[in-house]
Design a protein around this motif. Structure first.
Motif, PDB file in Angstrom:
ATOM      1  N   GLU A  66       0.541  -1.181  -0.062  1.00  0.00           N
ATOM      2  CA  GLU A  66      -0.252  -0.433   0.021  1.00  0.00           C
ATOM      3  C   GLU A  66       0.737   1.113   0.129  1.00  0.00           C
ATOM      4  OE1 GLU A  66      -3.852  -1.555   2.701  1.00  0.00           O
ATOM      5  OE2 GLU A  66      -1.980  -1.217   3.321  1.00  0.00           O
ATOM      6  N   GLU A  67      -0.048   2.268  -0.535  1.00  0.00           N
ATOM      7  CA  GLU A  67       0.944   3.792   0.102  1.00  0.00           C
ATOM      8  C   GLU A  67       1.485   3.783   1.211  1.00  0.00           C
ATOM      9  OE1 GLU A  67       1.107   7.660  -2.319  1.00  0.00           O
ATOM     10  OE2 GLU A  67      -1.145   6.941  -2.275  1.00  0.00           O
ATOM     11  N   ASP A  68       2.822   3.999   1.097  1.00  0.00           N
ATOM     12  CA  ASP A  68       3.180   4.267   2.293  1.00  0.00           C
ATOM     13  C   ASP A  68       2.983   5.648   2.857  1.00  0.00           C
ATOM     14  OD1 ASP A  68       5.042   4.025   4.608  1.00  0.00           O
ATOM     15  OD2 ASP A  68       6.656   4.872   3.510  1.00  0.00           O
ATOM     16  N   ALA A  69       2.711   6.356   3.721  1.00  0.00           N
ATOM     17  CA  ALA A  69       2.944   7.584   4.298  1.00  0.00           C
ATOM     18  C   ALA A  69       3.794   8.665   3.944  1.00  0.00           C
ATOM     19  CB  ALA A  69       2.689   8.016   6.486  1.00  0.00           C
ATOM     20  N   GLU A  70       4.917   8.442   3.964  1.00  0.00           N
ATOM     21  CA  GLU A  70       6.400   8.818   3.304  1.00  0.00           C
ATOM     22  C   GLU A  70       5.488   9.577   2.431  1.00  0.00           C
ATOM     23  OE1 GLU A  70       8.575   9.499   5.737  1.00  0.00           O
ATOM     24  OE2 GLU A  70       7.708   8.083   7.001  1.00  0.00           O
ATOM     25  N   ALA A  71       5.295   9.193   1.012  1.00  0.00           N
ATOM     26  CA  ALA A  71       4.589   9.120  -0.241  1.00  0.00           C
ATOM     27  C   ALA A  71       4.011   9.924  -0.041  1.00  0.00           C
ATOM     28  CB  ALA A  71       4.647   7.778  -0.733  1.00  0.00           C
ATOM     29  N   LEU A  72       3.724  10.285   0.735  1.00  0.00           N
ATOM     30  CA  LEU A  72       2.693  11.398   1.027  1.00  0.00           C
ATOM     31  C   LEU A  72       2.729  12.582   1.021  1.00  0.00           C
ATOM     32  CD1 LEU A  72      -0.703   9.622   2.530  1.00  0.00           C
ATOM     33  CD2 LEU A  72      -0.256   9.596   0.348  1.00  0.00           C
ATOM     34  N   GLU A  73       4.159  12.805   1.967  1.00  0.00           N
ATOM     35  CA  GLU A  73       4.907  14.131   2.312  1.00  0.00           C
ATOM     36  C   GLU A  73       5.230  15.091   1.324  1.00  0.00           C
ATOM     37  OE1 GLU A  73       7.019  12.473   5.882  1.00  0.00           O
ATOM     38  OE2 GLU A  73       4.835  11.867   6.745  1.00  0.00           O
ATOM     39  N   ALA A  74       5.148  14.690  -0.168  1.00  0.00           N
ATOM     40  CA  ALA A  74       5.956  15.256  -1.042  1.00  0.00           C
ATOM     41  C   ALA A  74       5.622  17.080  -0.916  1.00  0.00           C
ATOM     42  CB  ALA A  74       5.918  14.674  -2.321  1.00  0.00           C
ATOM     43  N   LEU A  75       6.536  17.892  -0.916  1.00  0.00           N
ATOM     44  CA  LEU A  75       5.979  19.262  -0.591  1.00  0.00           C
ATOM     45  C   LEU A  75       5.904  20.110  -2.052  1.00  0.00           C
ATOM     46  CD1 LEU A  75       9.395  20.828   1.700  1.00  0.00           C
ATOM     47  CD2 LEU A  75       6.784  21.105   1.799  1.00  0.00           C
ATOM     48  N   ARG A  76       5.259  20.900  -1.953  1.00  0.00           N
ATOM     49  CA  ARG A  76       4.783  21.399  -3.217  1.00  0.00           C
ATOM     50  C   ARG A  76       5.334  22.926  -3.244  1.00  0.00           C
ATOM     51  NH1 ARG A  76      -2.366  20.986  -3.384  1.00  0.00           N
ATOM     52  NH2 ARG A  76      -2.283  18.853  -4.003  1.00  0.00           N
ATOM     53  N   PRO A  77       5.860  23.628  -4.673  1.00  0.00           N
ATOM     54  CA  PRO A  77       6.902  24.753  -4.471  1.00  0.00           C
ATOM     55  C   PRO A  77       5.810  25.296  -3.769  1.00  0.00           C
ATOM     56  CG  PRO A  77       6.611  23.349  -6.554  1.00  0.00           C
ATOM     57  CD  PRO A  77       5.675  23.089  -5.601  1.00  0.00           C
TER      58      PRO A  77
ATOM     59  N   TYR B 110       0.826  23.428   4.088  1.00  0.00           N
ATOM     60  CA  TYR B 110       1.628  21.736   4.204  1.00  0.00           C
ATOM     61  C   TYR B 110       1.097  20.614   4.712  1.00  0.00           C
ATOM     62  CZ  TYR B 110       4.741  18.318   3.703  1.00  0.00           C
ATOM     63  OH  TYR B 110       5.586  17.001   4.469  1.00  0.00           O
ATOM     64  N   VAL B 111       1.404  21.196   6.374  1.00  0.00           N
ATOM     65  CA  VAL B 111       1.119  20.235   7.021  1.00  0.00           C
ATOM     66  C   VAL B 111      -0.469  19.710   7.784  1.00  0.00           C
ATOM     67  CG1 VAL B 111       0.275  21.509   9.154  1.00  0.00           C
ATOM     68  CG2 VAL B 111       1.564  18.868   9.946  1.00  0.00           C
TER      69      VAL B 111
ATOM     70  N   ARG C 158       9.452  30.173   6.307  1.00  0.00           N
ATOM     71  CA  ARG C 158       8.423  28.940   5.533  1.00  0.00           C
ATOM     72  C   ARG C 158       8.967  27.868   5.132  1.00  0.00           C
ATOM     73  NH1 ARG C 158       3.837  31.503   3.259  1.00  0.00           N
ATOM     74  NH2 ARG C 158       4.332  29.854   1.411  1.00  0.00           N
ATOM     75  N   GLN C 159      10.406  28.208   5.769  1.00  0.00           N
ATOM     76  CA  GLN C 159      11.563  26.927   5.762  1.00  0.00           C
ATOM     77  C   GLN C 159      10.374  25.847   5.665  1.00  0.00           C
ATOM     78  OE1 GLN C 159      15.931  27.393   6.334  1.00  0.00           O
ATOM     79  NE2 GLN C 159      15.585  25.364   4.496  1.00  0.00           N
ATOM     80  N   ILE C 160      10.393  24.930   5.162  1.00  0.00           N
ATOM     81  CA  ILE C 160       9.561  23.209   6.221  1.00  0.00           C
ATOM     82  C   ILE C 160      10.828  22.299   6.972  1.00  0.00           C
ATOM     83  CG2 ILE C 160       8.536  20.996   5.739  1.00  0.00           C
ATOM     84  CD1 ILE C 160       6.364  23.604   4.044  1.00  0.00           C
ATOM     85  N   LEU C 161      10.854  21.508   7.393  1.00  0.00           N
ATOM     86  CA  LEU C 161      12.111  20.969   8.093  1.00  0.00           C
ATOM     87  C   LEU C 161      11.433  19.927   8.249  1.00  0.00           C
ATOM     88  CD1 LEU C 161      14.749  23.300   9.737  1.00  0.00           C
ATOM     89  CD2 LEU C 161      13.835  22.743   7.719  1.00  0.00           C
ATOM     90  N   GLY C 162      11.379  18.715   7.426  1.00  0.00           N
ATOM     91  CA  GLY C 162      10.801  17.081   7.688  1.00  0.00           C
ATOM     92  C   GLY C 162      11.923  17.045   8.323  1.00  0.00           C
TER      93      GLY C 162
END
Length: 200
Positions: A33-44, A51-52, A88-92
């Motif tokens: 199944e789709e992993d949660a990590e794959a859903l965390e991609a940032l949009r420009p 985002y969150v 505005r910088q996101i640190l994942g």
């Protein structure tokens, strides 16, 4: 209602639900199944709060679909996501040890925001809330940075640190929700659960 589903691999979120006295079962993705990590991609250009909240909604969508596919007993489904923002910088979550050092250097001696979105699906209804806290780090020396990263604690953590772990020795000030910084804001979560009929 006697229990909820928690769609999160985080042991801290599970512990915080235990602290609230909420019985829960994990509802996690399987290997195919789709992993949660794959859903965390940032949009420009995406703002940290947007985002969150978007990622939390996507994770909850995936969990609701998973619940339906598995034909599990009905119960509310809870999902959350945490991100660290410097301006505005996101640190994942850091990709590796070097990335963890890079993030911690950025946060050293500064105040940053920790945003945790939490969402609850109850039947056809969905409710969501956002917790925002601020954390100020003392200035880290290179030796402190290297020792902390070598401990392995920063990996898998938004912003490359765990507030409840060794990084606490470097935190000068916190305002907001400590449990929100850990990954599940208890006040907001309790509000959502009461709205779904839980007695807390």
């Amino acid at each position: 209602m006697s229990f909820i589903y928690l769609a999160s691999q985080s042991p801290r979120r599970s512990q915080l639900l235990d602290q609230l006295g909420v019985s829960h079962q994990l509802l996690l993705a399987q290997a195919d199944e789709e992993d949660a990590e794959a859903l965390e991609a940032l949009r420009p250009g995406e703002a940290p709060a947007a985002y969150v909240q978007r990622v939390t909604g996507l994770k909850l969508d995936a969990a609701v679909a998973r619940h339906r596919r598995r034909a599990l007993p009905a119960a509310p489904i809870l999902c959350a996501d945490t991100t660290v923002a410097l301006g505005r910088q996101i640190l994942g979550k850091p990709a590796d040890a070097e990335d963890a050092r890079r993030m911690l250097r950025l946060l050293s001696g500064t105040t940053h925001r920790v945003l945790t979105a939490v969402a609850l699906q109850h039947g056809r209804k969905r409710h969501a809330l956002l917790s925002e806290s601020r954390v100020r780090f003392a200035r880290w020396s290179e030796a402190q940075l290297k020792a902390y990263v070598a401990s392995g604690e920063p990996l898998g953590k938004a912003g490359a640190y765990a507030v409840q772990g060794r990084a606490a020795a470097m935190i000068e000030h916190i305002s907001g929700s400590y449990s929100g910084i850990m990954g599940l804001p208890m006040f907001e979560t309790a509000q959502l659960l009461r709205g779904a009929g839980f007695k807390l």
